[in-house]
Design an enzyme around this catalytic site. Structure first.
Site, PDB file in Angstrom:
ATOM      1  N   GLY B  47      -2.943  -5.984  15.538  1.00 53.75           N
ATOM      2  CA  GLY B  47      -3.366  -7.132  15.099  1.00 53.75           C
ATOM      3  C   GLY B  47      -3.342  -7.329  13.555  1.00 53.75           C
ATOM      4  O   GLY B  47      -3.389  -8.411  13.149  1.00 53.75           O
ATOM      5  N   GLY B  49      -0.800  -6.937  11.694  1.00 46.98           N
ATOM      6  CA  GLY B  49       0.385  -7.671  11.287  1.00 46.98           C
ATOM      7  C   GLY B  49       1.554  -6.790  10.776  1.00 46.98           C
ATOM      8  O   GLY B  49       2.563  -7.324  10.202  1.00 46.98           O
ATOM      9  N   SER B  88      -4.929   2.892   5.898  1.00 49.75           N
ATOM     10  CA  SER B  88      -4.431   1.572   5.156  1.00 49.75           C
ATOM     11  C   SER B  88      -2.923   1.926   4.736  1.00 49.75           C
ATOM     12  O   SER B  88      -2.587   1.578   3.667  1.00 49.75           O
ATOM     13  CB  SER B  88      -5.249   1.097   4.150  1.00 49.75           C
ATOM     14  OG  SER B  88      -6.477   0.930   4.486  1.00 49.75           O
ATOM     15  N   ALA B 282       4.127  -3.664  -2.393  1.00 49.67           N
ATOM     16  CA  ALA B 282       3.126  -4.084  -1.792  1.00 49.67           C
ATOM     17  C   ALA B 282       2.489  -2.631  -1.148  1.00 49.67           C
ATOM     18  O   ALA B 282       2.713  -1.638  -0.971  1.00 49.67           O
ATOM     19  CB  ALA B 282       3.497  -4.693  -0.443  1.00 49.67           C
ATOM     20  N   GLY B 284      -1.438  -1.254   0.819  1.00 47.44           N
ATOM     21  CA  GLY B 284      -1.984  -1.335   2.123  1.00 47.44           C
ATOM     22  C   GLY B 284      -3.761  -2.025   1.578  1.00 47.44           C
ATOM     23  O   GLY B 284      -4.103  -1.695   0.615  1.00 47.44           O
ATOM     24  N   GLU B 287      -8.352  -1.140   4.973  1.00 45.59           N
ATOM     25  CA  GLU B 287      -9.663  -0.761   4.686  1.00 45.59           C
ATOM     26  C   GLU B 287     -10.192  -1.267   3.487  1.00 45.59           C
ATOM     27  O   GLU B 287     -11.389  -1.779   3.595  1.00 45.59           O
ATOM     28  CB  GLU B 287      -9.779   0.703   4.814  1.00 45.59           C
ATOM     29  CG  GLU B 287      -9.451   1.512   5.914  1.00 45.59           C
ATOM     30  CD  GLU B 287      -8.758   2.735   5.828  1.00 45.59           C
ATOM     31  OE1 GLU B 287      -9.426   3.930   5.994  1.00 45.59           O
ATOM     32  OE2 GLU B 287      -7.920   2.916   5.174  1.00 45.59           O
TER      33      GLU B 287
END
Lengths: 162, 336
Positions: B47, B49, B88, B282, B284, B287
């Protein structure tokens, strides 16, 4: 065994049931409408929310025999052949869905609200979905989506065929 | 009496397994016989993405739209291991693996195009809109489909492997570089504390989250909303009620999590500071988006009623007791 008659998503059903089963079990196991989810099974989380005679209920807390003669809407009854219901469309557009488990119940709570009040404010939207727990989204994008859906439905009407 | 206060929480958080533990992600990309791009990734979508942003990255490298990519995900019989959807790490680690796999495919396609078109070199050759062409003379082109045909039955398939760089901490001193990269955040909240009931309401919140580069801003906003709600529950609601190893609060009637009425609308600020080792910069944020919430709330409670809370969740009973104890101490110290 007992026979009950009920209308689900516009279709009449006559179902043989064990007397101790819940409406949730009939929907999922006998009618195979598995879009309705079972979360806690004790009326706290709202994942199994459906609309019965215009009112949202937790289908885990309703005995199947109590649905005799009732008219029920589940998530499967929201989209029509012409496409998604405006509430579903708004959920997709706003990114309101993460893992998705609570979403069928959220969408039905949203429908029950908008059927009665097409211009809710954000607080009224929050109130309307406060019985539906969500662990992923933090609710804000769901509130955004319901707000957007109210505008769609104000313009287009409720396209639900039922 | 209702008292308001504001508080700020600021964090930095290392993503990935860290501490020298091998953190490896793999991905495979294929040019199918029909000339379509197929991406094979083991990363799990829960969920957050991952499927969306990993496909976006592949599309960016190969100059196609997201719709042109078929994603094969979470099928262990055909997808390579991308590690866990934890720590993450999928955006940074698996994003890097996908970027490499796609760059390898792009280079292979360019090699084939150079040969097919009789070019001198790969200089100025572009990959875009499902074709490979010479930028200074676009009529010199070959489509993905033609490249696939040239390949025959053996489809063109490339792999990308990414291993993150971290080192084990010194066991004696705790020194070292156990994580890379780090993600930063500053969250601020305004609370209203009811000194009669001990209830805490979040009246306003602003969340500034460093993300490196926002691959999909809307998904990041959703992650911030979700992280805030979890942090809020962690700070003031969620108590397992652990007694002698037994969880007493084992249902939603006594293990309370935030509802839509408890979470405020958030002012979300996405901070972009691209990380050089990251795919398109990018990092993570799975968390990181929840960590600053509890300290910000506790600081706001301190600001509102002058009590420093060191144990969470700060349930109404605990907060009332803390306020009462604080008053007593002050009385004894002769401050009031």
């Amino acid at each position: 065994m007992k026979k009950i008659n009920l209308k689900v998503n516009g279709v009449d059903y006559s179902v043989e049931i064990e007397e101790d089963v819940r409406l949730l079990d009939v929907l999922r196991n006998q009618l195979r409408l598995t879009g309705t989810k079972e979360g806690c099974g004790e009326g706290e989380c709202g994942a199994c929310t459906i609309i019965m005679d215009g009112v949202t209920v937790n289908s885990c807390m309703v005995m199947a025999f109590q649905a005799e003669g009732k008219e029920i809407i589940t998530i499967e009854g929201m989209a029509t052949k012409s496409g998604l219901h405006p509430i579903q469309r708004a959920f997709l557009e706003e990114g309101a869905v993460q893992c998705g488990f609570c979403i069928p119940g959220m969408v039905l709570s949203a429908k029950a609200l908008l059927d009665k009040n097409l211009t809710p404010n954000r607080e009224e939207i929050r109130e309307a979905i406060s019985g539906n727990l969500c662990r992923c989204t933090g609710y804000n994008k769901i509130v955004d989506a319901i707000d957007k859906a109210s505008k769609y439905m104000g313009k287009e009407g409720d396209v639900n065929g039922i | 009496m209702k008292k308001r206060g504001i508080g700020i929480g600021s964090t930095f958080y290392g993503t990935g397994y860290g501490n020298g533990f091998p953190d490896v992600s793999k991905a495979i990309v294929e040019l199918s016989q029909e000339g379509e791009i197929v991406l094979y990734v083991g990363a799990t979508e829960v969920g957050q993405g991952a499927k969306t942003i990993l496909t976006q990255m592949a599309a960016e490298v190969l100059g196609v739209s997201v719709e042109d990519i078929t994603l094969v995900c979470e099928d262990t019989s055909i997808t390579p291991d991308a590690g866990t959807a934890a720590a993450s790490r999928q955006t940074y680690n698996t994003g890097n693996a996908i970027k490499r796999a796609c760059e390898n495919l792009r280079d292979e396609m360019i090699k084939i195009a150079v040969k097919q078109l009789g070019l001198n070199s790969s200089i100025g050759v572009k990959v875009e809109n499902k074709k490979v062409y010479l930028n200074i003379f676009p009529d010199k082109k070959v489509s993905f489909k033609e490249i696939a045909n040239l390949q025959g039955e053996e489809t063109l398939k490339t792999e990308g492997i990414f291993t993150a760089q971290t080192t084990k901490m010194d066991e004696e001193t705790g020194q070292g570089a156990p994580y890379w990269p780090y993600t930063f955040s500053v969250y601020g909240v305004e609370v209203e504390v009811d000194t009669e009931t001990g209830l805490v309401e979040i009246t306003k919140a602003v969340c500034a989250q460093d993300v490196g580069k926002a691959i999909n801003p809307k998904l990041i906003e959703g992650q911030i909303d979700g992280g805030f709600a979890m942090g809020l529950g962690y700070a003031i609601f969620e108590d397992l009620g652990l007694h002698n190893g037994e969880i007493k609060h084992n249902r939603f009637t006594n293990y309370l999590i935030p509802t839509a009425l408890d979470v405020p609308d958030l002012d979300k600020i996405i901070i972009e500071a691209p990380e050089t080792t990251a795919p398109y910069g990018a990092k993570g944020i799975g968390e990181p988006v929840m960590i600053a919430v509890a300290p910000a709330i506790l600081n706001a409670i301190y600001n509102a009623v002058g009590v420093r809370i060191t144990e969470i969740p700060i349930t109404p009973e605990r907060l009332l007791k803390a306020i009462k104890d604080n008053g007593k101490n002050k009385l004894e110290e002769g401050k009031i």
